[in-house]
Design an enzyme around this catalytic site. Structure first.
Site, PDB file in Angstrom:
ATOM      1  N   ASP A  35      11.388 -11.088   5.481  1.00 26.88           N
ATOM      2  CA  ASP A  35      11.104 -10.146   4.592  1.00 26.88           C
ATOM      3  C   ASP A  35      12.011 -10.883   3.341  1.00 26.88           C
ATOM      4  O   ASP A  35      12.980 -11.504   3.732  1.00 26.88           O
ATOM      5  CB  ASP A  35      11.154  -8.563   4.928  1.00 26.88           C
ATOM      6  CG  ASP A  35      10.003  -7.946   3.775  1.00 26.88           C
ATOM      7  OD1 ASP A  35       9.376  -7.144   4.503  1.00 26.88           O
ATOM      8  OD2 ASP A  35      10.286  -8.117   2.615  1.00 26.88           O
ATOM      9  N   ILE A  36      11.769 -10.426   2.033  1.00 27.10           N
ATOM     10  CA  ILE A  36      12.474 -10.898   0.862  1.00 27.10           C
ATOM     11  C   ILE A  36      13.827 -10.121   0.794  1.00 27.10           C
ATOM     12  O   ILE A  36      14.873 -10.814   0.330  1.00 27.10           O
ATOM     13  CB  ILE A  36      11.587 -10.618  -0.298  1.00 27.10           C
ATOM     14  CG1 ILE A  36      12.148 -11.347  -1.237  1.00 27.10           C
ATOM     15  CG2 ILE A  36      11.604  -8.941  -0.655  1.00 27.10           C
ATOM     16  CD1 ILE A  36      11.354 -11.575  -2.571  1.00 27.10           C
ATOM     17  N   TYR A 143      -5.739  -6.760  -7.162  1.00 22.70           N
ATOM     18  CA  TYR A 143      -5.508  -6.881  -5.762  1.00 22.70           C
ATOM     19  C   TYR A 143      -6.610  -7.226  -4.953  1.00 22.70           C
ATOM     20  O   TYR A 143      -6.713  -8.138  -4.329  1.00 22.70           O
ATOM     21  CB  TYR A 143      -4.943  -5.478  -5.533  1.00 22.70           C
ATOM     22  CG  TYR A 143      -4.779  -5.268  -3.922  1.00 22.70           C
ATOM     23  CD1 TYR A 143      -3.906  -6.090  -3.122  1.00 22.70           C
ATOM     24  CD2 TYR A 143      -5.595  -4.215  -3.479  1.00 22.70           C
ATOM     25  CE1 TYR A 143      -3.906  -5.716  -1.671  1.00 22.70           C
ATOM     26  CE2 TYR A 143      -5.503  -3.854  -2.018  1.00 22.70           C
ATOM     27  CZ  TYR A 143      -4.769  -4.898  -1.250  1.00 22.70           C
ATOM     28  OH  TYR A 143      -4.536  -4.392   0.192  1.00 22.70           O
ATOM     29  N   LYS A 147      -7.882 -10.473  -2.960  1.00 19.35           N
ATOM     30  CA  LYS A 147      -8.298 -10.422  -1.545  1.00 19.35           C
ATOM     31  C   LYS A 147      -9.586 -11.260  -1.421  1.00 19.35           C
ATOM     32  O   LYS A 147      -9.860 -11.798  -0.360  1.00 19.35           O
ATOM     33  CB  LYS A 147      -8.293  -8.813  -0.872  1.00 19.35           C
ATOM     34  CG  LYS A 147      -7.172  -8.308  -0.968  1.00 19.35           C
ATOM     35  CD  LYS A 147      -6.237  -9.103   0.141  1.00 19.35           C
ATOM     36  CE  LYS A 147      -4.696  -8.762   0.330  1.00 19.35           C
ATOM     37  NZ  LYS A 147      -3.890  -9.135   1.406  1.00 19.35           N
TER      38      LYS A 147
HETATM   39  C1  AKB Z   1      -4.470   0.017  -1.315  1.00 18.20           C
HETATM   40  O1  AKB Z   1      -4.898   1.242  -1.394  1.00 18.20           O
HETATM   41  O2  AKB Z   1      -4.262  -0.770  -2.197  1.00 18.20           O
HETATM   42  C2  AKB Z   1      -4.429  -0.426   0.481  1.00 18.20           C
HETATM   43  C3  AKB Z   1      -5.644  -1.021   0.719  1.00 18.20           C
HETATM   44  C4  AKB Z   1      -6.835  -0.130   0.959  1.00 18.20           C
HETATM   45  O3  AKB Z   1      -5.918  -2.071   0.754  1.00 18.20           O
HETATM   46  N1  AKB Z   1      -3.955   0.800   1.232  1.00 18.20           N
END
Ligand code: AKB
Length: 317
Positions: A35-36, A143, A147
């Protein structure tokens, strides 16, 4: 020869429990945690540990060469809520760390990768109920974008370069051992801690927001099973839909009330409500069930029982 494994992001919510499980299966000395920083001392002291910044290609490569690593679990990421506050940092960490491990596999330094995706790849234009494996993915969070793009790169490296990369679209994960950090589904862990510690919880999502969730034991089992599955059985090299339970804050409140009748909840939705509203409420994971026999064990009441018993040992008076 036993597999030599590197877990990157081993101090995080899933990374830490995964590291313990992998050490149980493969032996302590065959699983290098990294880990960092050394923020989780119990994990750091439980076996071989290296400080590695997931954005540093040379640090990962040197560690792989030094320890003869053949498999990497890349668990480091900035999650949905933190990603909205620090978009460029989320892009930098989530994408570059993935490219580093994909390129190590392409160059023959390692043979196998696990990389977690998320229900965050879906967006408001995705069918919300029983979201299919193959469907519209127009995520609205940084995010989610990392992904979704990451999934495309995994599939690309597999089909162009034969890289054995495997992935799961995790739902919200519930555990009593390690706190989540910076996610939209974090309320489903916080609520149990607050129920035991203070008898009340102010929820940052509204009462009827239904999201896909899973108990940690199921998530770890899924991860290990997918990595142990025969490559011939795998039809998905982007990321597998995975599902266990779906519930709302009101459902979880009622499930806790059955054990703690004085528990109180209030609702103060914040910016995370918009994120939750853009995600599916339930997931169709029939492809994972067919390809590698995925099956969950914990329903909401089983999760509540387990969480309350274990957190009572931790916080209870
Ligand atoms: C989040 O809430 O960002 C994470 C996910 C669902 O990937 N737990």
């Amino acid at each position: 020869m036993p597999s030599k494994i590197l877990v990157i992001g081993a101090c995080g919510q899933i990374g830490s429990e995964l590291t313990y499980k992998l050490r149980e299966i493969h032996g302590k000395s065959n699983v290098i945690a990294s880990d960092i920083n050394t923020r989780k001392l119990d994990l750091v002291n439980s076996g071989p540990f290296e400080i590695i910044d997931a954005k540093n290609f040379n640090a990962i490569k040197d560690c792989c060469k030094h320890h003869n690593i053949d498999t990497i679990y890349l668990m480091a990421a900035l999650l949905s809520a933190t990603g909205e506050k620090y978009p460029m940092e989320a892009w930098d960490l989530n994408m570059n760390s993935l490219f580093h491990v994909l390129n190590l596999a392409k160059g023959g330094v390692i043979q196998k990768i696990f990389w977690p995706s998320s229900i965050a790849v879906f967006g408001p234009t995705t069918p919300r109920n029983q979201t299919p494996q193959h469907t519209i993915c127009e995520p609205t969070t940084v995010y989610g974008i990392t992904k979704q793009v990451g999934e495309r790169w995994c599939e690309y490296y597999h089909s162009k370069y034969g890289v054995d990369v495997r992935s799961i679209r995790y739902p919200g994960i519930i555990s009593h051992k390690t706190m989540p950090g910076g996610g939209t589904t974090d309320y489903a862990v916080e609520i149990y801690h607050e129920a035991i510690k203070n008898g009340k919880y102010d929820c940052f999502l509204s009462a009827n927001t239904s999201l896909p969730m899973m108990f940690m034991d199921d998530a770890i089992k899924a991860t290990v099973d997918l990595m142990e599955a025969s490559a011939h059985d795998l039809t998905i090299r982007s990321s597998y839909n995975l599902s266990a339970i779906s519930f709302t804050p009101k459902d979880i409140f009622e499930s806790i009330m059955a054990h703690l009748p004085d528990f109180e909840i209030t609702y103060s939705p914040d910016f995370r409500q918009n994120i939750a509203d853009s995600w599916p409420s339930s997931i169709d994971d029939s492809v994972a069930r067919t390809d590698w026999n995925w099956k969950h064990s914990f329903d909401l009441d089983a999760v509540t029982k387990e969480m309350l018993v274990e957190l009572d040992k931790k916080h209870g008076v």
